[in-house]
Design an enzyme around this catalytic site. Structure first.
Site, PDB file in Angstrom:
ATOM      1  N   GLU A 291      10.143   5.346  -3.352  1.00 10.78           N
ATOM      2  CA  GLU A 291       9.132   6.178  -2.708  1.00 10.78           C
ATOM      3  C   GLU A 291       9.558   7.643  -2.761  1.00 10.78           C
ATOM      4  OE1 GLU A 291       8.320   4.773   1.267  1.00 10.78           O
ATOM      5  OE2 GLU A 291       7.826   2.753   0.563  1.00 10.78           O
TER       6      GLU A 291
ATOM      7  N   ASP B  13      11.458  -3.164  -4.637  1.00 11.37           N
ATOM      8  CA  ASP B  13      11.608  -1.922  -3.870  1.00 11.37           C
ATOM      9  C   ASP B  13      13.071  -1.645  -3.559  1.00 11.37           C
ATOM     10  OD1 ASP B  13       9.223  -0.551  -3.363  1.00 11.37           O
ATOM     11  OD2 ASP B  13       8.622  -1.981  -1.812  1.00 11.37           O
TER      12      ASP B  13
ATOM     13  N   LYS C  84      11.346   0.096  -7.681  1.00 12.02           N
ATOM     14  CA  LYS C  84      10.338   1.060  -7.213  1.00 12.02           C
ATOM     15  C   LYS C  84      10.971   1.925  -6.127  1.00 12.02           C
ATOM     16  CE  LYS C  84       6.557  -0.215  -4.666  1.00 12.02           C
ATOM     17  NZ  LYS C  84       6.736   0.532  -3.387  1.00 12.02           N
TER      18      LYS C  84
ATOM     19  N   GLU D 169      -0.688   5.049  -2.761  1.00  6.61           N
ATOM     20  CA  GLU D 169      -1.075   4.308  -1.554  1.00  6.61           C
ATOM     21  C   GLU D 169      -1.884   5.180  -0.615  1.00  6.61           C
ATOM     22  OE1 GLU D 169       2.041   2.026   0.302  1.00  6.61           O
ATOM     23  OE2 GLU D 169       0.795   1.534   2.033  1.00  6.61           O
TER      24      GLU D 169
ATOM     25  N   ASP E 206       9.282  -3.946   0.021  1.00  7.51           N
ATOM     26  CA  ASP E 206      10.020  -3.914   1.289  1.00  7.51           C
ATOM     27  C   ASP E 206       9.086  -4.230   2.453  1.00  7.51           C
ATOM     28  OD1 ASP E 206       8.644  -1.541   1.269  1.00  7.51           O
ATOM     29  OD2 ASP E 206      10.389  -0.247   1.578  1.00  7.51           O
TER      30      ASP E 206
HETATM   31  O1  KIV Z   1       6.286  -2.888   0.033  1.00  6.91           O
HETATM   32  C1  KIV Z   1       5.161  -3.066  -0.457  1.00  6.91           C
HETATM   33  O2  KIV Z   1       4.554  -4.143  -0.343  1.00  6.91           O
HETATM   34  C2  KIV Z   1       4.550  -1.954  -1.168  1.00  6.91           C
HETATM   35  C3  KIV Z   1       3.104  -2.091  -1.537  1.00  6.91           C
HETATM   36  C4  KIV Z   1       2.258  -1.934  -0.340  1.00  6.91           C
HETATM   37  C5  KIV Z   1       2.725  -1.149  -2.612  1.00  6.91           C
HETATM   38  O3  KIV Z   1       5.183  -0.986  -1.427  1.00  6.91           O
END
Ligand code: KIV
Length: 271
Positions: free
Chosen positions: A122, A90, A120, A189, A51
């Site tokens: 968070e 994401d 993915k 991260e 994202d």
């Molecule tokens: O959105 C993204 O690019 C990420 C990475 C920084 C891990 O989540």
């Protein structure tokens, strides 16, 4: 007999095997067909349709504004380009925090409409129910702990997370929870390298670090940052492998000069 060389695709099992034999996992972001073609051809293991597209593609200050439809657009462009890499997408802010049914619907839309291989998300314990429901539908999930940019307004700053023991302990517990739920990997991260090492060693699933030191099982960077397309963005954790901003700037200036001087197109460049 097929004349095409068989390409062995990377799967979540491949990543697990890589951790077991101590082979580091290389992951980069991509958001469009052309970039993903180059990244996949170069032999990357995992492409993250992050994202961070909200920042580097759309120019927003944070990752919050990007929508599920926009993530699906980026992800489907990337999927059309790849032959070998695992594509992880994401789930954007607002598409999974409400409840587990909404989270499942969002994950299903990504898988169905983009053809990507995994999502993915968070967060730790607080999104456990949503992760379980998505995993139960057969969709692989990667976790993301430490600095989670979708919570930037809670943190107030992009500085290193989990320096204090209470936050470090929560992160250790969240990592175990994500593993027990069935996540196939976790992005760590911007956390202290020592904590990332401890967490990586305590887990059987791979950790992928960004600003989390060299002891993670793999590394990820935003492609625009590592290629030097983001002029002026030089955080400590970033190694810049090219300066494409300057290279492109020079090329564009040459083109402008050639057009203005009537040097382009020449006789060989016309019909
Ligand atoms: O959105 C993204 O690019 C990420 C990475 C920084 C891990 O989540």
């Amino acid at each position: 007999m097929s004349v095409h060389k068989e390409v062995k695709r990377i799967t979540t099992n491949t990543l697990q095997e890589m951790k077991q034999r101590g082979e580091k996992i290389a992951m980069l972001t991509s958001y469009d067909y052309s970039m993903a073609t180059i990244v996949d051809d170069a032999g990357i293991d995992v492409i993250l349709v992050g994202d961070s597209a909200s920042n580097v593609m759309a120019g927003h200050e944070t990752t919050l504004p990007i929508t599920l439809d926009q993530m699906i657009y980026h992800a489907s462009s990337v999927v059309r380009a790849i032959k070998r890499s695992l594509v992880v997408v994401d789930l954007p802010f607002g598409s999974y925090q409400g409840n587990s049914k909404e989270a499942l619907n969002s994950a299903i839309r990504i898988m169905k409409e983009s053809g990507a291989h995994a999502v993915k998300m968070e967060g730790g314990k607080e999104i456990a129910e949503s992760i379980s429901r998505i995993l139960a539908a057969g969709i692989p999930v990667m976790g993301h702990l430490g600095l989670t940019p979708q919570s930037i307004y809670k943190f107030g700053t992009y500085t290193v997370r989990a320096k204090e023991e209470a936050e470090a302990q929560k992160l250790r517990e969240d990592a175990i929870t994500l593993q027990e739920l069935g996540c196939f990997g976790i992005v760590l991260e911007k956390i202290p390298a020592k904590l990332a090492q401890e967490v990586s060693q305590s887990l059987s699933i791979p950790t992928i670090g960004i600003g989390a030191g060299r002891h993670c099982d793999g590394q990820v960077l935003v492609i625009h940052d590592m290629l030097g397309l983001n002029k002026g963005f030089r955080p400590r954790f970033l190694r810049q492998y090219a300066n494409l901003y300057d290279i492109m700037n020079e090329a564009i200036k040459s083109y402008i000069g050639d057009v203005k001087s009537n040097d382009f197109p020449n006789e060989k460049e016309q019909y």
